[in-house]
Design a protein around this motif. Sequence first.
Motif, PDB file in Angstrom:
ATOM      1  N   GLU A  23       0.832  -1.211   0.000  1.00 42.18           N
ATOM      2  CA  GLU A  23       0.000   0.000   0.000  1.00 42.18           C
ATOM      3  C   GLU A  23       0.866   1.261   0.000  1.00 42.18           C
ATOM      4  N   GLN A  24       1.913   1.253   0.807  1.00 42.68           N
ATOM      5  CA  GLN A  24       2.791   2.424   0.878  1.00 42.68           C
ATOM      6  C   GLN A  24       3.508   2.657  -0.451  1.00 42.68           C
ATOM      7  N   LEU A  25       3.954   1.585  -1.079  1.00 45.19           N
ATOM      8  CA  LEU A  25       4.615   1.726  -2.378  1.00 45.19           C
ATOM      9  C   LEU A  25       3.639   2.235  -3.433  1.00 45.19           C
ATOM     10  N   GLU A  26       2.388   1.803  -3.355  1.00 45.74           N
ATOM     11  CA  GLU A  26       1.355   2.307  -4.266  1.00 45.74           C
ATOM     12  C   GLU A  26       1.200   3.817  -4.113  1.00 45.74           C
ATOM     13  N   LYS A  27       1.160   4.288  -2.864  1.00 44.73           N
ATOM     14  CA  LYS A  27       1.017   5.722  -2.613  1.00 44.73           C
ATOM     15  C   LYS A  27       2.221   6.492  -3.152  1.00 44.73           C
ATOM     16  N   ILE A  28       3.396   5.918  -3.004  1.00 47.82           N
ATOM     17  CA  ILE A  28       4.607   6.566  -3.528  1.00 47.82           C
ATOM     18  C   ILE A  28       4.533   6.671  -5.048  1.00 47.82           C
ATOM     19  N   LEU A  29       4.109   5.596  -5.700  1.00 48.49           N
ATOM     20  CA  LEU A  29       3.992   5.617  -7.163  1.00 48.49           C
ATOM     21  C   LEU A  29       2.928   6.610  -7.625  1.00 48.49           C
ATOM     22  N   GLU A  30       1.836   6.725  -6.880  1.00 50.37           N
ATOM     23  CA  GLU A  30       0.805   7.708  -7.218  1.00 50.37           C
ATOM     24  C   GLU A  30       1.357   9.127  -7.095  1.00 50.37           C
ATOM     25  N   TYR A  31       2.148   9.363  -6.070  1.00 44.95           N
ATOM     26  CA  TYR A  31       2.758  10.682  -5.892  1.00 44.95           C
ATOM     27  C   TYR A  31       3.715  10.986  -7.040  1.00 44.95           C
ATOM     28  N   ILE A  32       4.475   9.995  -7.459  1.00 49.31           N
ATOM     29  CA  ILE A  32       5.398  10.179  -8.584  1.00 49.31           C
ATOM     30  C   ILE A  32       4.620  10.507  -9.856  1.00 49.31           C
ATOM     31  N   LYS A  33       3.470   9.866 -10.041  1.00 49.27           N
ATOM     32  CA  LYS A  33       2.629  10.185 -11.203  1.00 49.27           C
ATOM     33  C   LYS A  33       2.210  11.648 -11.179  1.00 49.27           C
ATOM     34  N   GLN A  34       1.893  12.164  -9.989  1.00 50.80           N
ATOM     35  CA  GLN A  34       1.528  13.580  -9.868  1.00 50.80           C
ATOM     36  C   GLN A  34       2.719  14.467 -10.228  1.00 50.80           C
ATOM     37  N   LEU A  35       3.901  14.101  -9.756  1.00 47.98           N
ATOM     38  CA  LEU A  35       5.098  14.896 -10.042  1.00 47.98           C
ATOM     39  C   LEU A  35       5.431  14.902 -11.531  1.00 47.98           C
ATOM     40  N   GLU A  36       5.147  13.789 -12.205  1.00 47.97           N
ATOM     41  CA  GLU A  36       5.436  13.706 -13.634  1.00 47.97           C
ATOM     42  C   GLU A  36       4.605  14.693 -14.450  1.00 47.97           C
ATOM     43  N   LYS A  37       3.480  15.139 -13.914  1.00 45.57           N
ATOM     44  CA  LYS A  37       2.601  16.075 -14.620  1.00 45.57           C
ATOM     45  C   LYS A  37       3.116  17.512 -14.560  1.00 45.57           C
ATOM     46  N   ILE A  38       4.049  17.787 -13.665  1.00 46.77           N
ATOM     47  CA  ILE A  38       4.554  19.152 -13.494  1.00 46.77           C
ATOM     48  C   ILE A  38       5.496  19.500 -14.641  1.00 46.77           C
ATOM     49  N   ASN A  39       5.287  20.681 -15.220  1.00 46.01           N
ATOM     50  CA  ASN A  39       6.136  21.148 -16.305  1.00 46.01           C
ATOM     51  C   ASN A  39       7.435  21.714 -15.715  1.00 46.01           C
ATOM     52  N   THR A  40       8.535  21.035 -15.974  1.00 49.55           N
ATOM     53  CA  THR A  40       9.836  21.479 -15.466  1.00 49.55           C
ATOM     54  C   THR A  40      10.776  21.871 -16.605  1.00 49.55           C
ATOM     55  N   GLU A  41      10.203  22.138 -17.757  1.00 50.80           N
ATOM     56  CA  GLU A  41      11.010  22.426 -18.942  1.00 50.80           C
ATOM     57  C   GLU A  41      11.941  23.619 -18.744  1.00 50.80           C
ATOM     58  N   ASP A  42      11.474  24.677 -18.094  1.00 54.62           N
ATOM     59  CA  ASP A  42      12.287  25.881 -17.917  1.00 54.62           C
ATOM     60  C   ASP A  42      13.020  25.918 -16.576  1.00 54.62           C
ATOM     61  N   ILE A  43      13.018  24.816 -15.870  1.00 49.64           N
ATOM     62  CA  ILE A  43      13.686  24.748 -14.571  1.00 49.64           C
ATOM     63  C   ILE A  43      15.078  24.143 -14.775  1.00 49.64           C
ATOM     64  N   PRO A  44      16.131  24.859 -14.368  1.00 49.64           N
ATOM     65  CA  PRO A  44      17.482  24.312 -14.551  1.00 49.64           C
ATOM     66  C   PRO A  44      17.721  23.102 -13.645  1.00 49.64           C
ATOM     67  N   CYS A  45      18.525  22.179 -14.127  1.00 46.33           N
ATOM     68  CA  CYS A  45      18.877  21.006 -13.334  1.00 46.33           C
ATOM     69  C   CYS A  45      19.732  21.438 -12.146  1.00 46.33           C
ATOM     70  N   THR A  46      19.550  20.771 -11.039  1.00 45.53           N
ATOM     71  CA  THR A  46      20.318  21.085  -9.845  1.00 45.53           C
ATOM     72  C   THR A  46      20.476  19.828  -9.002  1.00 45.53           C
ATOM     73  N   THR A  47      21.467  19.844  -8.146  1.00 49.74           N
ATOM     74  CA  THR A  47      21.662  18.713  -7.243  1.00 49.74           C
ATOM     75  C   THR A  47      21.240  19.048  -5.828  1.00 49.74           C
ATOM     76  N   ARG A  48      20.993  20.342  -5.564  1.00 51.25           N
ATOM     77  CA  ARG A  48      20.601  20.780  -4.220  1.00 51.25           C
ATOM     78  C   ARG A  48      19.505  21.828  -4.314  1.00 51.25           C
ATOM     79  N   ALA A  49      18.706  21.903  -3.268  1.00 53.74           N
ATOM     80  CA  ALA A  49      17.644  22.905  -3.238  1.00 53.74           C
ATOM     81  C   ALA A  49      18.192  24.284  -2.904  1.00 53.74           C
ATOM     82  N   ILE A  50      19.285  24.312  -2.144  1.00 55.56           N
ATOM     83  CA  ILE A  50      19.911  25.586  -1.791  1.00 55.56           C
ATOM     84  C   ILE A  50      21.388  25.521  -2.139  1.00 55.56           C
ATOM     85  N   GLU A  51      21.985  26.680  -2.351  1.00 54.66           N
ATOM     86  CA  GLU A  51      23.404  26.727  -2.692  1.00 54.66           C
ATOM     87  C   GLU A  51      24.241  26.400  -1.460  1.00 54.66           C
ATOM     88  N   VAL A  52      25.251  25.581  -1.657  1.00 51.66           N
ATOM     89  CA  VAL A  52      26.140  25.207  -0.568  1.00 51.66           C
ATOM     90  C   VAL A  52      27.420  26.023  -0.696  1.00 51.66           C
TER      91      VAL A  52
END
Length: 97
Positions: free
Chosen positions: A30-59
């Motif tokens: 059940e937990q893995l199902e919920k994780i996969l459903e969340y990933i499906k939601q994330l896949e719908k987000i348009n990230t075309e103009d978002i630069p790739c990064t390895t961190r959320a904040i600058e180190v």
Amino acid sequence: MKRISSDEVKKVAQLARLELNESEINQHAEQLEKILEYIKQLEKINTEDIPCTTRAIEVVNVLRKDEKKNYENSEEILDLAPSRENKFFKVPKIINE
């Protein structure tokens, strides 16, 4: 629609060297199902103009610059070493010639 079978959970548990009872297998499925459903939601987000990064904040490196300093009483430090030779620390040889 269930996409994660109990056999798949058992296989992952076996690879992770986990012993799970039937209740835990169902819970993880059940937990893995919920994780996969969340990933499906994330896949719908348009990230075309978002630069790739390895961190959320600058180190930033917050270390100070190394500075050479002379220590007046080197004998005091050398006396703490398990072994020494003249004014040097003596360490075991690790490289064969």
